[in-house]
Each structure stands twice: as C-alpha cells, then as structure tokens.
Scaffold this motif. Sequence first.
Motif, PDB file in Angstrom:
ATOM      1  N   MET A   1       0.623  -1.251  -0.051  1.00 23.06           N
ATOM      2  CA  MET A   1      -0.033  -0.115  -0.040  1.00 23.06           C
ATOM      3  C   MET A   1       0.859   1.210  -0.165  1.00 23.06           C
ATOM      4  N   LEU A   2       2.011   1.377   0.779  1.00 19.24           N
ATOM      5  CA  LEU A   2       2.921   2.357   0.789  1.00 19.24           C
ATOM      6  C   LEU A   2       3.515   2.591  -0.194  1.00 19.24           C
ATOM      7  N   LEU A   3       3.884   1.547  -1.287  1.00 21.71           N
ATOM      8  CA  LEU A   3       4.357   1.541  -2.516  1.00 21.71           C
ATOM      9  C   LEU A   3       3.476   2.072  -3.427  1.00 21.71           C
ATOM     10  N   GLY A   4       2.097   1.686  -3.355  1.00 19.28           N
ATOM     11  CA  GLY A   4       0.964   2.148  -4.300  1.00 19.28           C
ATOM     12  C   GLY A   4       0.739   0.765  -5.118  1.00 19.28           C
ATOM     13  N   GLN A   5       0.889  -0.395  -4.591  1.00 19.60           N
ATOM     14  CA  GLN A   5       0.539  -1.550  -5.137  1.00 19.60           C
ATOM     15  C   GLN A   5      -0.334  -2.230  -4.788  1.00 19.60           C
ATOM     16  N   ALA A   6      -1.350  -1.728  -3.784  1.00 18.24           N
ATOM     17  CA  ALA A   6      -2.455  -2.062  -3.203  1.00 18.24           C
ATOM     18  C   ALA A   6      -3.548  -1.178  -3.523  1.00 18.24           C
ATOM     19  N   ASN A   7      -4.638  -1.829  -4.241  1.00 14.38           N
ATOM     20  CA  ASN A   7      -5.778  -0.850  -4.648  1.00 14.38           C
ATOM     21  C   ASN A   7      -7.116  -1.134  -3.742  1.00 14.38           C
ATOM     22  N   PHE A   8      -7.273  -0.408  -2.918  1.00 14.78           N
ATOM     23  CA  PHE A   8      -8.544  -0.490  -1.911  1.00 14.78           C
ATOM     24  C   PHE A   8      -9.900   0.499  -2.276  1.00 14.78           C
ATOM     25  N   SER A   9      -9.903   0.635  -3.751  1.00 18.35           N
ATOM     26  CA  SER A   9     -11.133   1.259  -4.244  1.00 18.35           C
ATOM     27  C   SER A   9     -12.101   0.617  -4.320  1.00 18.35           C
ATOM     28  N   GLU A  10     -12.185  -0.696  -4.600  1.00 17.48           N
ATOM     29  CA  GLU A  10     -13.312  -1.792  -4.555  1.00 17.48           C
ATOM     30  C   GLU A  10     -14.137  -1.547  -3.009  1.00 17.48           C
ATOM     31  N   VAL A  11     -13.267  -1.596  -2.097  1.00 16.48           N
ATOM     32  CA  VAL A  11     -13.814  -1.690  -0.824  1.00 16.48           C
ATOM     33  C   VAL A  11     -15.103  -0.481  -0.663  1.00 16.48           C
ATOM     34  N   GLY A  12     -14.791   0.825  -1.155  1.00 22.88           N
ATOM     35  CA  GLY A  12     -15.674   1.715  -1.159  1.00 22.88           C
ATOM     36  C   GLY A  12     -17.049   1.436  -2.120  1.00 22.88           C
ATOM     37  N   ARG A  13     -17.031   0.841  -3.018  1.00 23.89           N
ATOM     38  CA  ARG A  13     -17.814   0.451  -3.745  1.00 23.89           C
ATOM     39  C   ARG A  13     -18.948  -0.717  -3.411  1.00 23.89           C
ATOM     40  N   ALA A  14     -18.353  -1.462  -2.445  1.00 23.98           N
ATOM     41  CA  ALA A  14     -19.019  -2.895  -2.126  1.00 23.98           C
ATOM     42  C   ALA A  14     -20.250  -2.584  -1.033  1.00 23.98           C
ATOM     43  N   ASN A  15     -21.131  -3.260  -1.112  1.00 20.03           N
ATOM     44  CA  ASN A  15     -22.098  -3.107  -0.184  1.00 20.03           C
ATOM     45  C   ASN A  15     -21.690  -3.859   1.055  1.00 20.03           C
ATOM     46  N   TRP A  16     -22.426  -3.024   2.155  1.00 20.95           N
ATOM     47  CA  TRP A  16     -22.314  -3.543   3.459  1.00 20.95           C
ATOM     48  C   TRP A  16     -22.837  -4.785   3.860  1.00 20.95           C
ATOM     49  N   PHE A  17     -23.987  -5.105   3.296  1.00 24.90           N
ATOM     50  CA  PHE A  17     -24.789  -6.215   3.586  1.00 24.90           C
ATOM     51  C   PHE A  17     -25.307  -6.706   2.508  1.00 24.90           C
ATOM     52  N   ASP A  18     -25.390  -8.087   2.347  1.00 25.53           N
ATOM     53  CA  ASP A  18     -26.036  -8.747   1.213  1.00 25.53           C
ATOM     54  C   ASP A  18     -26.449 -10.070   1.571  1.00 25.53           C
ATOM     55  N   ILE A  19     -27.815 -10.489   1.307  1.00 25.56           N
ATOM     56  CA  ILE A  19     -28.350 -11.887   1.560  1.00 25.56           C
ATOM     57  C   ILE A  19     -27.991 -12.542   0.579  1.00 25.56           C
TER      58      ILE A  19
ATOM     59  N   ILE B   1     -12.233  -6.162   1.271  1.00 29.43           N
ATOM     60  CA  ILE B   1     -10.770  -5.747   1.978  1.00 29.43           C
ATOM     61  C   ILE B   1      -9.776  -6.789   1.657  1.00 29.43           C
ATOM     62  N   VAL B   2     -10.376  -8.063   2.109  1.00 30.61           N
ATOM     63  CA  VAL B   2      -9.458  -9.345   1.565  1.00 30.61           C
ATOM     64  C   VAL B   2      -9.131  -9.546   0.243  1.00 30.61           C
ATOM     65  N   ALA B   3     -10.018  -9.020  -0.664  1.00 31.65           N
ATOM     66  CA  ALA B   3      -9.636  -9.302  -1.825  1.00 31.65           C
ATOM     67  C   ALA B   3      -8.558  -8.318  -2.382  1.00 31.65           C
ATOM     68  N   CYS B   4      -8.271  -7.233  -1.701  1.00 33.84           N
ATOM     69  CA  CYS B   4      -7.291  -6.313  -1.870  1.00 33.84           C
ATOM     70  C   CYS B   4      -5.843  -6.666  -1.507  1.00 33.84           C
ATOM     71  N   ILE B   5      -5.649  -7.717  -0.894  1.00 38.51           N
ATOM     72  CA  ILE B   5      -4.273  -8.368  -0.624  1.00 38.51           C
ATOM     73  C   ILE B   5      -3.498  -8.493  -1.975  1.00 38.51           C
ATOM     74  N   PRO B   6      -2.483  -8.003  -2.543  1.00 33.25           N
ATOM     75  CA  PRO B   6      -1.825  -8.210  -3.553  1.00 33.25           C
ATOM     76  C   PRO B   6      -1.401  -9.762  -3.795  1.00 33.25           C
ATOM     77  N   ASN B   7      -1.542 -10.380  -5.123  1.00 32.37           N
ATOM     78  CA  ASN B   7      -1.085 -11.680  -5.114  1.00 32.37           C
ATOM     79  C   ASN B   7       0.388 -11.922  -4.958  1.00 32.37           C
ATOM     80  N   SER B   8       1.188 -10.773  -5.028  1.00 40.24           N
ATOM     81  CA  SER B   8       2.507 -11.262  -4.944  1.00 40.24           C
ATOM     82  C   SER B   8       3.005 -11.411  -3.339  1.00 40.24           C
ATOM     83  N   VAL B   9       1.982 -10.816  -2.562  1.00 42.00           N
ATOM     84  CA  VAL B   9       1.873 -11.110  -1.385  1.00 42.00           C
ATOM     85  C   VAL B   9       1.860 -12.263  -0.792  1.00 42.00           C
TER      86      VAL B   9
END
Length: 444
Positions: free
Chosen positions: A214-232, A344-352
């Motif tokens: 994230m500090l190096l600009g390699q983790a993108n958390f933009s999808e977190v803002g677009r995701a719903n809080w709750f879904d059945i 949030i979990v999906a934002c973990i980079p593959n290389s990590v």
Amino acid sequence: MNDNVKDRDIHPVDEMLPVTQLFAYGLQHVLAMYAGAVAVPIIVAQAMHLSPEELIRLINADLFTCGIATLIQTIGFWKVGAKIPMIQGVTFASVTPMILIGVEHGMTAIYGAIIAAGLFTFLIAPYFSRLIRLFPPVVTGTIITIIGITLLPVSVRWIGGGGNPNSPDFASPMHLMLAFITLCIVIIVYRYCKGFLSNIAVLIGLIGGTVIAMLLGQANFSEVGRANWFDIVTPLAFGVPVFDIGSIISMCIVMLVVMVETTGDCIAIGEIVGRPIGRKNLAKCLRADGLSTLLGGILNSFPYTAFAQNVGLVAVTRVKSRFVVAASGIILVALGLFPKMAAIVACIPNSVLGGAGLAMFGMIIASGIRALSKVNFEGNYNLMLVAISIGISMITLTVPNFYHNFPGWAKIVLHSGITLGSLTAVILNLILNGFGEEYHVEED
C-alpha cells in the motif's frame, strides 16, 4: 488435580483456544485460501457471460457456503463431518464440466446436476470409505508430498503477480520484492517470536506485506468503497434447478474424482495432526462433502472439497485445533454476508500471497518427506512406487495441456496432478505390494 488430568487428555485437535487466538488463526486460514475460493465463481461467470451483479452474487454465495461447509466438516453432527482442521472450498475439478453444462443447458442445469451429485456423494460415502485400506503409509506419505509439489506453481504464479505469465508485468521486480519481503517477515516472525506470535507468522507476513504494498502504491482499496455493507444469499437465485440426466452423470463422475482427492487430503491432515483417519471417519468426511455440495447447488454455489492449500498452514503453525478452522468457517460466512469485508481481503496483492504461499506449500512437501522417512524401503518396491507416482503427478505441472487429445471425461481425472498421482500410488501399491490389511486407527 482432576481438571489438570482431564486437560492433558484432550487431543490437540479438540482443544478449544481463547477467542482472540481462534480469530487470528482462523483469519490466517481464510487469507491463505481466499484467492482460490473465489477463482471458480469468476471463471464460471466469465464463461457464462454473467453480469457484474451476478458475479458478485456468485462470490458472496461461494464464500457463505464455504463457511457452512467448513463448519459441517470441523464441528460435525450425526455421521457427517470428520471433526479435523479441514477447510472447505470449491473444487477446480468441476469447472470444465460445469461450463460445458452451462453453455448447453444454462445455469439452472448446472445447479440441478450439483444438487443430484451432492446427494449421490452423500449416499455412497460409507461404501467408498471402505477403500481406506488402499492407503497404507507409503501411499499417504506420497500423496502428502504430491499435494505440496502440485500446489507450488500456485504460489509461483502469485509471486509473479497472478496475471498472464506472458505479460510484461509478470514477475516484475516490484512483484518479486513484495513476495520476498513477505516471505522474510514470515521467516523472521516464525524464528524469533514465541508462542502465539510465532504461530500467526503467516498472518503477520500477509498484513505486513500488504501494508508495504500500500505504501508503494501496489495495493488498490477502491473496490472497498463500492462494495455493499450487507447482502443476503438467496437460495435458487438463478431459478428452479433443471435435472438433466447427462449433466447429472457428468457431475457424479466429477464427484467420484473429488472423493479420491478428499480421501488423500483427509488422510494427510490426519497424519499431520496426529489423528489417523479410519473408515468411519473417512465416511463422515465424504458425507460432509456430499451435503456441502448439495447445499452449494441450492445456495448458488458449486461442489465442495477439502482445500489442500491450508494443509501446509496447519504444518507451519503447529496449531491442530479444529475449532480454529471452525472460526475460519464463521469468518467466511461473515464475508459472504458482508461484501465490504470480502472486498478488503480481496485487496491483498497476489505477490504478497505468493511469498506466504511458498512457505505454506513447501511445508506440505516437508511433511510428506517426514511421513515417507518412517516407511521401510528395504526389500520391497516402495521406492519405485513413490518415484513413479510423483513423476506422473508432475506431468501436468510441466505441460498443462499434455492430455488435450483425451475425451472430456478423462480430462477430469488427468488434469489434476493430485488426483492422478494419488490414483497412481494406490494402483501401484496394489500391483507391487498387494491388498494389505487396514492399518488406520478407528475412532469412536
């Protein structure tokens, strides 16, 4: 005094840990398997040209049902669930048949076939479990080793960034650096920390690697803002299932292959945690697969099996409690109900993930070698059995499309190095050593 004696009599598999440790260890398992867990819904959605909303529905349903399936396997009830630390996920063996069924008959036929195949698996589990005597120590040790070897390419692809190996960005210096940093964090924590911290070395490595990314600009958390809080998760969201005979037969064949793979995984985990699997417990394990697959068809998900990725995590952490993996099941259910958490979990980079995966999958190989070190190789044919089984399992690792000229039903077996290597070990043991007595301990 009596309480102390009672505590010492509790097997590590049945040990109940403090809630904070259950959550940390459980989250570690979820992070290790998340990428693999969501891969199948993504592949199927792309092949069926589903909308982004339908893809999200598939992923949520998959995570939710992964959690339910894991709870069934770890907690158990009646004659269902092996009660060992085995996390459940969607099997990749079902991908091609599902796509073929979907293209020909639609999504409702996929779910009809899954429901029928789940019921089929549940009913034949006690009969299939009688094959346990075909898995003596030389076979189980070989299978554990094969599981680790065949999973290593997954971590290698993650290290490269998870994209197309022919892409210019694949295995770029940045990806390699993030994987290396993550692996170093895992090793340092594992070596120099004690107790609880040492046991969550992989989790600390994943968090540390993600922060650095994230500090190096390699983790993108933009999808977190677009995701719903709750879904059945709505059952039968794609419509009433269609039970096409040809599709059902195809999926039942897939589940037979899955049962072979699950047998190997179940015995491998039993070996690692010190609870040998007998015929009765194997039947419970396979019934859990069948019930989870049936539920998967109802809840818009797919066939379920043990996730071999997490076998290595048990070996690395030395935490054998099934309740840790049950905690993973609860976390997965929450991820399915709260898409923002999953994002949030999906934002973990593959290389990590790759840096941590290298340690986890390598530990599976080491566990297999340790199991084989206890096998007698003098005056018998065991050395040839191990050599050929591992060699055959590596064919598809070397050339993934090696069996492209074979019919579709054969590819289901041949495509998986774990399944093909396991079958080879069993068959060679019968040919070279004969049909021996069952050696596994039967549990109550």
